[in-house]
Design a protein around this motif. Structure first.
Motif, PDB file in Angstrom:
ATOM      1  N   PHE A  33       0.755  -1.012  -0.319  1.00 19.97           N
ATOM      2  CA  PHE A  33       0.305  -0.374  -0.083  1.00 19.97           C
ATOM      3  C   PHE A  33       0.870   0.832  -0.173  1.00 19.97           C
ATOM      4  O   PHE A  33       0.353   2.433  -0.199  1.00 19.97           O
ATOM      5  N   LYS A  34       2.632   1.383   0.596  1.00 21.58           N
ATOM      6  CA  LYS A  34       2.653   2.794   0.331  1.00 21.58           C
ATOM      7  C   LYS A  34       3.276   2.603  -1.082  1.00 21.58           C
ATOM      8  O   LYS A  34       3.050   3.842  -1.370  1.00 21.58           O
ATOM      9  N   CYS A  35       3.573   1.395  -1.407  1.00 19.13           N
ATOM     10  CA  CYS A  35       4.394   2.073  -3.470  1.00 19.13           C
ATOM     11  C   CYS A  35       2.374   2.543  -3.780  1.00 19.13           C
ATOM     12  O   CYS A  35       2.922   3.334  -4.721  1.00 19.13           O
ATOM     13  N   THR A  36       1.609   1.754  -3.533  1.00 20.92           N
ATOM     14  CA  THR A  36       0.293   1.887  -4.849  1.00 20.92           C
ATOM     15  C   THR A  36      -0.183   3.833  -3.557  1.00 20.92           C
ATOM     16  O   THR A  36      -0.424   3.998  -4.752  1.00 20.92           O
ATOM     17  N   GLN A  37       0.655   3.624  -2.708  1.00 21.55           N
ATOM     18  CA  GLN A  37       0.098   4.556  -2.628  1.00 21.55           C
ATOM     19  C   GLN A  37       0.869   6.186  -3.182  1.00 21.55           C
ATOM     20  O   GLN A  37       0.984   6.925  -4.030  1.00 21.55           O
ATOM     21  N   GLN A  38       1.804   5.862  -3.149  1.00 21.54           N
ATOM     22  CA  GLN A  38       2.811   6.164  -4.822  1.00 21.54           C
ATOM     23  C   GLN A  38       3.100   6.798  -5.624  1.00 21.54           C
ATOM     24  O   GLN A  38       2.381   7.514  -7.017  1.00 21.54           O
ATOM     25  N   VAL A  39       1.820   5.332  -6.147  1.00 24.43           N
ATOM     26  CA  VAL A  39       1.115   5.504  -7.627  1.00 24.43           C
ATOM     27  C   VAL A  39       0.175   5.941  -7.703  1.00 24.43           C
ATOM     28  O   VAL A  39      -0.023   7.525  -9.005  1.00 24.43           O
ATOM     29  N   GLY A  40      -1.079   6.206  -7.147  1.00 23.26           N
ATOM     30  CA  GLY A  40      -1.608   7.397  -6.548  1.00 23.26           C
ATOM     31  C   GLY A  40      -1.654   8.765  -6.579  1.00 23.26           C
ATOM     32  O   GLY A  40      -1.980   9.393  -7.285  1.00 23.26           O
ATOM     33  N   HIS A  41      -0.219   8.907  -5.899  1.00 27.82           N
ATOM     34  CA  HIS A  41       0.077  10.524  -6.347  1.00 27.82           C
ATOM     35  C   HIS A  41       0.779  11.224  -7.615  1.00 27.82           C
ATOM     36  O   HIS A  41       0.073  11.623  -8.031  1.00 27.82           O
ATOM     37  N   LEU A  42       1.607   9.840  -8.369  1.00 32.80           N
ATOM     38  CA  LEU A  42       1.845  10.517  -9.543  1.00 32.80           C
ATOM     39  C   LEU A  42       0.715  10.014 -10.807  1.00 32.80           C
ATOM     40  O   LEU A  42       1.046  11.422 -11.454  1.00 32.80           O
ATOM     41  N   LYS A  43       0.004   9.172 -10.276  1.00 31.07           N
ATOM     42  CA  LYS A  43      -1.911   9.610 -11.373  1.00 31.07           C
ATOM     43  C   LYS A  43      -1.919  10.993 -11.156  1.00 31.07           C
ATOM     44  O   LYS A  43      -3.038  11.704 -11.719  1.00 31.07           O
ATOM     45  N   ALA A  44      -2.620  10.930  -9.605  1.00 32.59           N
ATOM     46  CA  ALA A  44      -3.195  12.076  -9.396  1.00 32.59           C
ATOM     47  C   ALA A  44      -2.343  13.823 -10.090  1.00 32.59           C
ATOM     48  O   ALA A  44      -3.021  14.552 -10.945  1.00 32.59           O
ATOM     49  N   ASP A  45      -0.889  13.825  -9.358  1.00 34.66           N
ATOM     50  CA  ASP A  45       0.032  14.848 -10.990  1.00 34.66           C
ATOM     51  C   ASP A  45      -0.272  14.393 -12.107  1.00 34.66           C
ATOM     52  O   ASP A  45       0.027  16.005 -12.647  1.00 34.66           O
ATOM     53  N   HIS A  46      -0.253  13.690 -13.037  1.00 37.65           N
ATOM     54  CA  HIS A  46      -0.202  13.868 -14.080  1.00 37.65           C
ATOM     55  C   HIS A  46      -1.814  13.476 -14.602  1.00 37.65           C
ATOM     56  O   HIS A  46      -1.559  13.102 -15.882  1.00 37.65           O
ATOM     57  N   GLU A  47      -2.776  13.510 -13.371  1.00 38.95           N
ATOM     58  CA  GLU A  47      -4.355  13.454 -14.482  1.00 38.95           C
ATOM     59  C   GLU A  47      -4.705  12.486 -14.717  1.00 38.95           C
ATOM     60  O   GLU A  47      -5.296  12.214 -16.148  1.00 38.95           O
ATOM     61  N   LEU A  48      -4.501  10.958 -14.716  1.00 39.79           N
ATOM     62  CA  LEU A  48      -4.313   9.605 -14.984  1.00 39.79           C
ATOM     63  C   LEU A  48      -5.218   9.104 -13.813  1.00 39.79           C
ATOM     64  O   LEU A  48      -5.902   8.841 -13.461  1.00 39.79           O
ATOM     65  N   PRO A  49      -6.130   8.644 -15.000  1.00 39.63           N
ATOM     66  CA  PRO A  49      -7.195   7.548 -14.224  1.00 39.63           C
ATOM     67  C   PRO A  49      -6.960   6.774 -13.139  1.00 39.63           C
ATOM     68  O   PRO A  49      -5.220   6.039 -13.310  1.00 39.63           O
ATOM     69  N   PRO A  50      -7.837   6.901 -11.752  1.00 43.56           N
ATOM     70  CA  PRO A  50      -7.461   5.862 -10.346  1.00 43.56           C
ATOM     71  C   PRO A  50      -7.189   4.730 -10.633  1.00 43.56           C
ATOM     72  O   PRO A  50      -6.614   4.053 -10.402  1.00 43.56           O
ATOM     73  N   ALA A  51      -7.989   4.585 -11.756  1.00 44.47           N
ATOM     74  CA  ALA A  51      -7.946   2.422 -12.060  1.00 44.47           C
ATOM     75  C   ALA A  51      -7.745   2.144 -14.078  1.00 44.47           C
ATOM     76  O   ALA A  51      -7.105   3.408 -14.033  1.00 44.47           O
ATOM     77  N   ASP A  52      -6.924   0.914 -13.547  1.00 44.72           N
ATOM     78  CA  ASP A  52      -6.731   1.144 -15.061  1.00 44.72           C
ATOM     79  C   ASP A  52      -6.467  -0.587 -14.890  1.00 44.72           C
ATOM     80  O   ASP A  52      -5.910  -1.619 -14.984  1.00 44.72           O
ATOM     81  N   PRO A  53      -7.886  -0.521 -15.728  1.00 42.44           N
ATOM     82  CA  PRO A  53      -8.247  -2.093 -15.841  1.00 42.44           C
ATOM     83  C   PRO A  53      -7.214  -3.414 -16.499  1.00 42.44           C
ATOM     84  O   PRO A  53      -7.313  -4.241 -16.410  1.00 42.44           O
ATOM     85  N   THR A  54      -7.029  -2.824 -17.838  1.00 48.70           N
ATOM     86  CA  THR A  54      -5.476  -3.596 -18.218  1.00 48.70           C
ATOM     87  C   THR A  54      -4.418  -3.973 -17.830  1.00 48.70           C
ATOM     88  O   THR A  54      -4.241  -5.384 -17.525  1.00 48.70           O
ATOM     89  N   ARG A  55      -4.334  -3.294 -16.734  1.00 47.95           N
ATOM     90  CA  ARG A  55      -3.153  -3.504 -15.799  1.00 47.95           C
ATOM     91  C   ARG A  55      -3.888  -4.531 -14.649  1.00 47.95           C
ATOM     92  O   ARG A  55      -2.840  -5.756 -13.981  1.00 47.95           O
ATOM     93  N   GLU A  56      -5.306  -4.206 -14.414  1.00 46.85           N
ATOM     94  CA  GLU A  56      -5.685  -5.088 -12.897  1.00 46.85           C
ATOM     95  C   GLU A  56      -5.713  -6.062 -13.663  1.00 46.85           C
ATOM     96  O   GLU A  56      -5.706  -7.328 -13.046  1.00 46.85           O
TER      97      GLU A  56
END
Length: 106
Positions: free
Chosen positions: A39-62
């Protein structure tokens, strides 16, 4: 099981139960700490996504992760359906965190 039943259990059985339960407790602790690290890593991903206006979910990755985890589960002799349910639960929590971050609430 009442006390009289426990008194009749062979000491070697009691010792083996204790040993196994200690192992289970250690594994549970490791799982909790590994999830915390994840979850520490995914929080960093969340901040990166937010900073670059990427969607919270990534169905292909999931979907890719679910397929990967099912294969890992099979090789580990773990029920792949259980592994998928667990990952889906984790993914839902990660997406919730990412939505919170994107909304500026974290």
């Amino acid at each position: 099981m009442n006390n009289s039943d426990t008194d009749r259990i062979d000491e070697s059985v009691t010792a083996e139960l204790s040993r196994l339960r200690d192992s289970i407790d250690n594994i549970d602790a490791a799982v909790v700490y590994m999830l915390a690290e994840r979850f520490k890593c995914t929080q960093q991903v969340g901040h990166l996504k937010a900073d670059h206006e990427l969607p919270p979910a990534d169905p292909t990755r999931e979907a890719s992760q679910i397929d990967r985890l099912r294969r890992l589960a099979e090789s580990a002799k773990l029920d792949p359906a259980f592994a998928e349910k667990l990952l889906n639960f984790i993914i839902a929590e990660v997406i919730r965190h990412h939505e919170t971050i994107a909304a500026g609430e974290e």
